[in-house]
Design a protein around this motif. Structure first.
Motif, PDB file in Angstrom:
ATOM      1  N   ASP A  82       0.857  -1.184   0.000  1.00 15.54           N
ATOM      2  CA  ASP A  82       0.000   0.000   0.000  1.00 15.54           C
ATOM      3  C   ASP A  82       0.903   1.248   0.000  1.00 15.54           C
ATOM      4  O   ASP A  82       1.850   1.314   0.762  1.00 15.54           O
ATOM      5  CB  ASP A  82      -0.901  -0.006   1.241  1.00 15.54           C
ATOM      6  N   LYS A  94      -8.706  -3.433 -11.817  1.00 16.54           N
ATOM      7  CA  LYS A  94      -8.012  -3.603 -10.539  1.00 16.54           C
ATOM      8  C   LYS A  94      -8.659  -4.670  -9.686  1.00 16.54           C
ATOM      9  O   LYS A  94      -9.815  -5.025  -9.890  1.00 16.54           O
ATOM     10  CB  LYS A  94      -7.909  -2.261  -9.805  1.00 16.54           C
ATOM     11  N   GLU A  95      -7.882  -5.187  -8.743  1.00 13.66           N
ATOM     12  CA  GLU A  95      -8.391  -6.117  -7.726  1.00 13.66           C
ATOM     13  C   GLU A  95      -8.187  -5.458  -6.357  1.00 13.66           C
ATOM     14  O   GLU A  95      -7.164  -4.801  -6.163  1.00 13.66           O
ATOM     15  CB  GLU A  95      -7.585  -7.411  -7.735  1.00 13.66           C
ATOM     16  N   PRO A  96      -9.090  -5.678  -5.403  1.00 14.17           N
ATOM     17  CA  PRO A  96     -10.378  -6.328  -5.554  1.00 14.17           C
ATOM     18  C   PRO A  96     -11.245  -5.579  -6.568  1.00 14.17           C
ATOM     19  O   PRO A  96     -11.134  -4.364  -6.709  1.00 14.17           O
ATOM     20  CB  PRO A  96     -10.980  -6.270  -4.144  1.00 14.17           C
ATOM     21  N   ARG A 146     -14.146  -5.552  -0.118  1.00 14.45           N
ATOM     22  CA  ARG A 146     -13.977  -4.133   0.234  1.00 14.45           C
ATOM     23  C   ARG A 146     -14.578  -3.827   1.603  1.00 14.45           C
ATOM     24  O   ARG A 146     -14.010  -3.060   2.382  1.00 14.45           O
ATOM     25  CB  ARG A 146     -14.626  -3.227  -0.818  1.00 14.45           C
ATOM     26  N   LEU A 195     -12.187  -5.143   4.138  1.00 13.87           N
ATOM     27  CA  LEU A 195     -10.983  -4.299   4.248  1.00 13.87           C
ATOM     28  C   LEU A 195     -11.267  -3.044   5.065  1.00 13.87           C
ATOM     29  O   LEU A 195     -10.429  -2.587   5.841  1.00 13.87           O
ATOM     30  CB  LEU A 195     -10.489  -3.892   2.850  1.00 13.87           C
ATOM     31  N   PHE A 230     -10.427 -13.531  -2.148  1.00 13.48           N
ATOM     32  CA  PHE A 230      -9.584 -12.896  -3.173  1.00 13.48           C
ATOM     33  C   PHE A 230      -9.449 -13.819  -4.394  1.00 13.48           C
ATOM     34  O   PHE A 230      -9.505 -13.365  -5.537  1.00 13.48           O
ATOM     35  CB  PHE A 230      -8.191 -12.574  -2.615  1.00 13.48           C
ATOM     36  N   TYR A 266      -2.848  -8.498  -8.422  1.00 12.34           N
ATOM     37  CA  TYR A 266      -3.282  -9.824  -8.926  1.00 12.34           C
ATOM     38  C   TYR A 266      -2.784 -10.848  -7.913  1.00 12.34           C
ATOM     39  O   TYR A 266      -2.642 -10.499  -6.725  1.00 12.34           O
ATOM     40  CB  TYR A 266      -2.686 -10.030 -10.335  1.00 12.34           C
ATOM     41  N   SER A 268      -2.080 -11.682  -3.230  1.00 11.36           N
ATOM     42  CA  SER A 268      -2.552 -12.740  -2.322  1.00 11.36           C
ATOM     43  C   SER A 268      -1.368 -13.446  -1.675  1.00 11.36           C
ATOM     44  O   SER A 268      -1.384 -13.726  -0.474  1.00 11.36           O
ATOM     45  CB  SER A 268      -3.359 -13.788  -3.088  1.00 11.36           C
ATOM     46  N   TYR A 315       0.358 -10.856   0.867  1.00 11.55           N
ATOM     47  CA  TYR A 315      -0.457 -10.421   2.017  1.00 11.55           C
ATOM     48  C   TYR A 315      -0.980 -11.619   2.822  1.00 11.55           C
ATOM     49  O   TYR A 315      -0.831 -11.676   4.025  1.00 11.55           O
ATOM     50  CB  TYR A 315      -1.644  -9.559   1.569  1.00 11.55           C
ATOM     51  N   ARG A 327      -4.710   8.993   3.393  1.00 13.27           N
ATOM     52  CA  ARG A 327      -5.838   8.224   3.943  1.00 13.27           C
ATOM     53  C   ARG A 327      -6.359   8.845   5.232  1.00 13.27           C
ATOM     54  O   ARG A 327      -5.603   9.386   6.014  1.00 13.27           O
ATOM     55  CB  ARG A 327      -5.391   6.797   4.284  1.00 13.27           C
ATOM     56  N   TYR A 347      -4.842  -4.172   6.219  1.00 14.39           N
ATOM     57  CA  TYR A 347      -3.432  -4.582   6.125  1.00 14.39           C
ATOM     58  C   TYR A 347      -2.480  -3.396   6.232  1.00 14.39           C
ATOM     59  O   TYR A 347      -1.379  -3.445   5.712  1.00 14.39           O
ATOM     60  CB  TYR A 347      -3.204  -5.322   4.806  1.00 14.39           C
TER      61      TYR A 347
HETATM   62  P1  TMP Z   1      -6.193  -1.129  -2.675  1.00 20.60           P
HETATM   63  O1  TMP Z   1      -7.501  -1.131  -3.389  1.00 20.60           O
HETATM   64  O2  TMP Z   1      -5.870   0.119  -1.975  1.00 20.60           O
HETATM   65  O3  TMP Z   1      -5.070  -1.672  -3.511  1.00 20.60           O
HETATM   66  O4  TMP Z   1      -6.411  -2.131  -1.457  1.00 20.60           O
HETATM   67  C1  TMP Z   1      -6.574  -3.478  -1.588  1.00 20.60           C
HETATM   68  C2  TMP Z   1      -6.027  -4.107  -0.338  1.00 20.60           C
HETATM   69  O5  TMP Z   1      -6.248  -5.523  -0.398  1.00 20.60           O
HETATM   70  C3  TMP Z   1      -4.529  -3.915  -0.152  1.00 20.60           C
HETATM   71  O6  TMP Z   1      -4.247  -3.749   1.233  1.00 20.60           O
HETATM   72  C4  TMP Z   1      -3.959  -5.233  -0.618  1.00 20.60           C
HETATM   73  C5  TMP Z   1      -5.033  -6.224  -0.238  1.00 20.60           C
HETATM   74  N1  TMP Z   1      -5.044  -7.428  -1.071  1.00 20.60           N
HETATM   75  C6  TMP Z   1      -4.784  -8.663  -0.482  1.00 20.60           C
HETATM   76  O7  TMP Z   1      -4.530  -8.730   0.713  1.00 20.60           O
HETATM   77  N2  TMP Z   1      -4.822  -9.790  -1.253  1.00 20.60           N
HETATM   78  C7  TMP Z   1      -5.124  -9.759  -2.595  1.00 20.60           C
HETATM   79  O8  TMP Z   1      -5.150 -10.808  -3.261  1.00 20.60           O
HETATM   80  C8  TMP Z   1      -5.412  -8.462  -3.192  1.00 20.60           C
HETATM   81  C9  TMP Z   1      -5.770  -8.397  -4.644  1.00 20.60           C
HETATM   82  C10 TMP Z   1      -5.362  -7.338  -2.392  1.00 20.60           C
END
Ligand code: TMP
Length: 214
Positions: A14, A43-45, A55, A58, A74, A109, A113, A116, A157, A163
């Motif tokens: 992040d 993008k993911e998610p 989301r 999170l 995920f 992608y 996973s 994290y 933020r 995370y």
């Molecule tokens: P973001 O939208 O700010 O990138 O936040 C997505 C959060 O989700 C970021 O902390 C990373 C986490 N994440 C995982 O833990 N595992 C995953 O597979 C993905 C795609 C994101």
């Protein structure tokens, strides 16, 4: 016959600048459409049904979920994104677009996973539940020291997501490096880019790696 599009992924902790770099890449692909063809940015998610649950988790709006459950969510979101139609992709998700020759660029992608969720879940199992996810043609990992990540995150933020604790980010960053090297050894095309430099310098390295794919 149309050649497959290129599947490009940007990764990092992040605050590492993936979103900024993805938007520069989008402008670049648009300006160079005649040379490299169409590109679809995502993008993911995702904004899909599983992505919405993620989301909420999170943002800590759900009861705490076990990290194995997060890993499955995920992975499910990823497969939904790849193989199920949505409004923009119509017929069959990202895999369909790639087969039609459209390039796909994803902000995060499966390396996310692995980096994290492997804090609490074993990597072999994470790789198993992601085994139906297509391998990217190129993964770009933006590497930055954790203090830079914390600073950038504090600047942008209002609240801390799941995370985003500093100690967690240190471990995630170390995971990213170790797992990127393991996947490179297994033959994946992953490049590690120093994301601490100015935005344009970082972008010129990204652009070079992308152009090498064609
Ligand atoms: P973001 O939208 O700010 O990138 O936040 C997505 C959060 O989700 C970021 O902390 C990373 C986490 N994440 C995982 O833990 N595992 C995953 O597979 C993905 C795609 C994101």
């Amino acid at each position: 016959m149309v050649n497959n599009g290129k599947f490009i992924v940007l990764e990092g902790v992040d605050g590492s600048g993936i979103t900024t770099q993805t938007s520069l890449l989008k402008k670049w692909f648009t300006a160079n459409k005649n040379i490299y063809g169409k590109a679809y940015f995502t993008k993911e998610p995702t904004d899909g049904p599983v992505g919405s649950v993620i989301r909420q988790a999170l943002a800590k709006r759900l009861k705490p979920l076990d990290e194995r459950v997060m890993a499955l969510l995920f992975a499910a979101d990823r497969l939904d994104h790849l193989y199920c139609p949505n409004e923009a992709e119509q017929q069959g998700g990202l895999s369909h677009l790639l087969a039609q020759g459209v390039n796909v660029v994803s902000d995060r992608y499966y390396l996310s996973s692995y980096a994290y969720q492997s804090l609490r879940v074993d990597l072999d199992w994470l790789q198993q539940i992601n085994k139906h996810a297509l391998k990217p043609d190129l993964t770009i990992f933006l590497q930055i020291p954790v203090n830079a990540s914390v600073q950038r995150r504090n600047d942008s933020r209002f609240h801390e997501e799941l995370y985003e604790k500093t100690e967690t980010l240190i471990n995630i960053r170390n995971n990213y490096l170790a797992i990127a090297k393991k996947l490179q050894a297994e033959g994946e095309n992953i490049i590690i880019i120093d994301g601490t430099r100015d935005i344009e310098t970082v972008f010129s390295d990204i652009k070079k790696a992308v152009m090498e794919l064609f």
